[in-house]
Design a protein around this motif. Structure first.
Motif, PDB file in Angstrom:
ATOM      1  N   THR A  82       0.845  -1.179  -0.074  1.00 37.71           N
ATOM      2  CA  THR A  82      -0.218  -0.014   0.404  1.00 37.71           C
ATOM      3  C   THR A  82       0.914   1.171  -0.320  1.00 37.71           C
ATOM      4  OG1 THR A  82      -1.573  -1.034   0.882  1.00 37.71           O
ATOM      5  CG2 THR A  82      -1.605   1.379   0.985  1.00 37.71           C
ATOM      6  N   ARG A  86       1.429   3.550  -3.060  1.00 38.51           N
ATOM      7  CA  ARG A  86       1.476   6.069  -2.449  1.00 38.51           C
ATOM      8  C   ARG A  86       3.126   7.009  -2.921  1.00 38.51           C
ATOM      9  NH1 ARG A  86      -2.932   4.852  -1.606  1.00 38.51           N
ATOM     10  NH2 ARG A  86      -4.326   6.006  -0.693  1.00 38.51           N
ATOM     11  N   GLU A  89       3.903   6.847  -6.106  1.00 37.43           N
ATOM     12  CA  GLU A  89       3.185   8.053  -7.388  1.00 37.43           C
ATOM     13  C   GLU A  89       3.694   9.545  -6.564  1.00 37.43           C
ATOM     14  OE1 GLU A  89      -0.522   7.905  -5.317  1.00 37.43           O
ATOM     15  OE2 GLU A  89      -1.581   6.411  -6.232  1.00 37.43           O
ATOM     16  N   GLY A 226      -5.929   0.976   3.298  1.00 33.26           N
ATOM     17  CA  GLY A 226      -5.259   1.670   1.766  1.00 33.26           C
ATOM     18  C   GLY A 226      -4.872   1.282   0.476  1.00 33.26           C
ATOM     19  N   GLN A 356     -13.767  -2.790   1.598  1.00 32.44           N
ATOM     20  CA  GLN A 356     -13.743  -2.870   0.265  1.00 32.44           C
ATOM     21  C   GLN A 356     -14.174  -3.420  -0.911  1.00 32.44           C
ATOM     22  OE1 GLN A 356      -9.252  -3.433   0.764  1.00 32.44           O
ATOM     23  NE2 GLN A 356      -9.015  -0.976   0.567  1.00 32.44           N
ATOM     24  N   LYS A 418     -13.013   4.190   3.015  1.00 33.75           N
ATOM     25  CA  LYS A 418     -12.316   5.644   1.717  1.00 33.75           C
ATOM     26  C   LYS A 418     -12.025   6.660   2.556  1.00 33.75           C
ATOM     27  CE  LYS A 418     -15.142   4.239  -1.684  1.00 33.75           C
ATOM     28  NZ  LYS A 418     -16.819   4.337  -2.844  1.00 33.75           N
ATOM     29  N   SER A 419     -12.537   6.765   3.640  1.00 29.52           N
ATOM     30  CA  SER A 419     -12.133   8.188   4.748  1.00 29.52           C
ATOM     31  C   SER A 419     -11.266   7.622   5.129  1.00 29.52           C
ATOM     32  CB  SER A 419     -12.928   8.424   5.593  1.00 29.52           C
ATOM     33  OG  SER A 419     -13.035   7.439   6.384  1.00 29.52           O
ATOM     34  N   GLN A 420     -10.793   6.709   5.798  1.00 24.22           N
ATOM     35  CA  GLN A 420      -9.379   5.946   6.412  1.00 24.22           C
ATOM     36  C   GLN A 420      -8.310   5.867   5.293  1.00 24.22           C
ATOM     37  OE1 GLN A 420      -9.127   5.135  10.078  1.00 24.22           O
ATOM     38  NE2 GLN A 420     -10.855   5.891   9.787  1.00 24.22           N
ATOM     39  N   ALA A 421      -8.581   5.847   4.214  1.00 23.54           N
ATOM     40  CA  ALA A 421      -7.860   5.404   3.130  1.00 23.54           C
ATOM     41  C   ALA A 421      -6.631   6.475   2.910  1.00 23.54           C
ATOM     42  CB  ALA A 421      -8.019   4.885   1.630  1.00 23.54           C
ATOM     43  N   GLN A 422      -7.575   7.892   2.982  1.00 24.35           N
ATOM     44  CA  GLN A 422      -7.426   9.462   2.455  1.00 24.35           C
ATOM     45  C   GLN A 422      -6.177   9.900   2.716  1.00 24.35           C
ATOM     46  OE1 GLN A 422     -10.946  11.008   2.430  1.00 24.35           O
ATOM     47  NE2 GLN A 422     -11.676  10.451   0.236  1.00 24.35           N
ATOM     48  N   GLU A 423      -6.416   9.158   4.181  1.00 24.81           N
ATOM     49  CA  GLU A 423      -5.538  10.030   4.767  1.00 24.81           C
ATOM     50  C   GLU A 423      -3.460   8.808   4.617  1.00 24.81           C
ATOM     51  OE1 GLU A 423      -6.181   8.705   9.079  1.00 24.81           O
ATOM     52  OE2 GLU A 423      -8.297   9.770   9.238  1.00 24.81           O
ATOM     53  N   ASP A 425      -2.042   9.274   2.935  1.00 21.47           N
ATOM     54  CA  ASP A 425      -1.192  10.748   1.527  1.00 21.47           C
ATOM     55  C   ASP A 425      -0.149  11.081   2.610  1.00 21.47           C
ATOM     56  OD1 ASP A 425      -1.194   9.870  -1.283  1.00 21.47           O
ATOM     57  OD2 ASP A 425      -3.652  11.010  -1.136  1.00 21.47           O
TER      58      ASP A 425
END
Length: 446
Positions: A82, A86, A89, A226, A356, A418-423, A425
């Motif tokens: 995961t 990131r 990218e 993520g 997911q 989804k909200s947890q995955a955004q963290e 970055d």
């Protein structure tokens, strides 16, 4: 140069450990090599445990880093992948090395690592294997996932200037108590890390209590939020759905010894209300499948076994999914999943994989490995907690009787994931900053 930290000099216990591991490394290698051989790993790849690389170090542009990740087994390696995705990218010129210790994690890495990333088995934590490993790969940074605190490896990498991070940090209370008895050595080992990202505030305090520098410890959430969704074999799903037909289905996943009895008791109760209900039972460890099959017989339920190629028929009450690598495929069969490792004090398993997949979660109370995840997931309506067979049967019946409530729970679980995955970055940016992995590859304290 890497920062030296505040952990002082190596302790007598560390030196003793280093000497002993050097002596026993040949014997330890025989054991781990035999296990890998039994799982079909080639002799060349077995020697990676002695630090002998089976692939060349990638050729890199002058400013591009080689970033090394380590995860013990499948779960930790997935979390590492995961972060690799990131970081790739943000540093497209970087190259990535993932090490782990098991054949199953190696097989998973072959299918899940991004192009250009390399998997190797981790060297034994002894001076010779670690030296050979570091001589060959020369990583610019090392990122360890969850609980792998290998003293020789960490000390040697730190001494060479490799900047180190511990992410998704998780130590059991038992491990914390054990390290507290060796406080000076714990402080020395933790001081090798430039950054320690814990799963939650409780773990952050545990690390600090063991001597970690407070300035280097931060909560970092759970990387498993993520991870990419589990792979799904559409052809297999279609075939299984054809076999199941219009029957209702629920799933009990990643179950452990002592849990199947409760699940089967709940299923027997549910069959009075839903006579054609099918349970997909997925043991965490397929090698237990013979024992689980016997439990199903003892419960006087009819069943078919995936590993034997047996199909689901109208008479099949339990489908024993005793194979590896098909979890995502099975999750596609039903949006109603009980997640094991939780009816007993095991620590629980990854609810993000369930969310997911578009499913809602039922869990037991034993989720100490995910204390930062289950309470807010339950509060969001994406999961419910049960204690025993009657409560499990009630939870399943409620969602089977009320499809709208089940859909609401599925939507809540997916939104939470989804909200947890955004963290994540923010985690990647922090690693780049603290480990000196910026565009010019410079270290802040160089």
């Amino acid at each position: 140069m890497t920062s030296q930290g505040s952990g002082g000099k190596a302790t007598a216990l560390f030196h003793a450990y280093r000497a002993v591991t050097a002596l026993i490394a040949p014997f330890a290698y025989r054991k781990v090599a035999a296990k890998l051989a039994a799982q079909g790993v080639s002799p060349q790849r077995q020697r990676e445990r002695l630090g002998h690389a089976s692939q060349p170090r990638p050729t890199l542009p002058s400013d591009a880093p080689l970033i090394w990740f380590h995860g013990a087994s499948v779960g930790e390696s997935l979390a590492a992948i995961t972060l690799i995705n990131r970081l790739a990218e943000k540093r497209s010129d970087a190259r990535f090395l993932l090490t782990s210790g098991t054949a199953t994690s190696a097989a998973m890495a072959e299918t899940r690592l991004p192009k250009g990333a390399i998997h190797q088995f981790a060297p034994l934590d002894a001076a010779g294997p670690v030296r050979r490993f570091l001589d060959h790969w020369r990583p610019d940074a090392g990122i360890f996932v969850e609980s792998e605190l290998w003293p020789v490896t960490l000390s040697a990498a730190h001494k060479r200037g490799t900047r180190l991070a511990l992410v998704n940090a998780r130590l059991s209370d038992r491990s914390v108590r054990s390290w507290q008895k060796r406080a000076a050595t714990a402080r020395f080992i933790l001081s090798r890390f430039d950054l320690l990202l814990s799963q939650n505030d409780h773990m952050a305090q545990n690390l600090i209590s063991l001597g970690a520098d407070t300035a280097r410890v931060q909560p970092g959430g759970n990387l498993k939020a993520g991870a990419a969704a589990l792979p799904v074999d559409a052809a297999v799903v279609e075939a299984l759905r054809s076999d199941v037909g219009a029957r209702p289905v629920w799933i009990a996943s990643s179950t452990h010894d002592g849990e199947e009895e409760t699940i089967l008791a709940a299923h027997r109760t549910l069959l009075y209300r839903f006579p054609d209900l099918c349970l997909v039972l997925i043991p965490r460890h397929p090698e237990r499948s013979d024992k689980v099959a016997e439990l199903i017989r003892d419960a006087e339920l009819t069943f078919a076994r995936r590993s034997k190629g047996e199909a689901i028929t109208p008479q099949t009450q339990v489908y024993l999914a005793d194979t590896l690598g098909e979890l995502g495929t099975f999750y596609a069969l039903s949006p109603l999943v009980f997640l094991g490792g939780s009816l007993r004090p095991i620590g629980g398993h990854n609810p993000f994989e369930v969310a997911q997949a578009g499913a809602a979660v039922i869990t037991g109370p034993g989720t100490s490995n995910f204390t930062e995840t289950f309470p807010p997931l339950i509060a969001a309506g994406g999961a419910v907690e049960v204690q025993d067979a009657p409560q499990l049967a009630h939870a399943v019946q409620h969602w089977l009787d009320d499809p709208k409530a089940l859909q609401t729970a599925c939507t809540a679980a997916s939104g939470f994931a989804k909200s947890q995955a955004q963290e994540l970055d923010g985690v990647a940016d922090l690693l780049i900053d603290r480990l000196g992995l910026g565009a010019k590859g410079t270290h802040p304290d160089a």
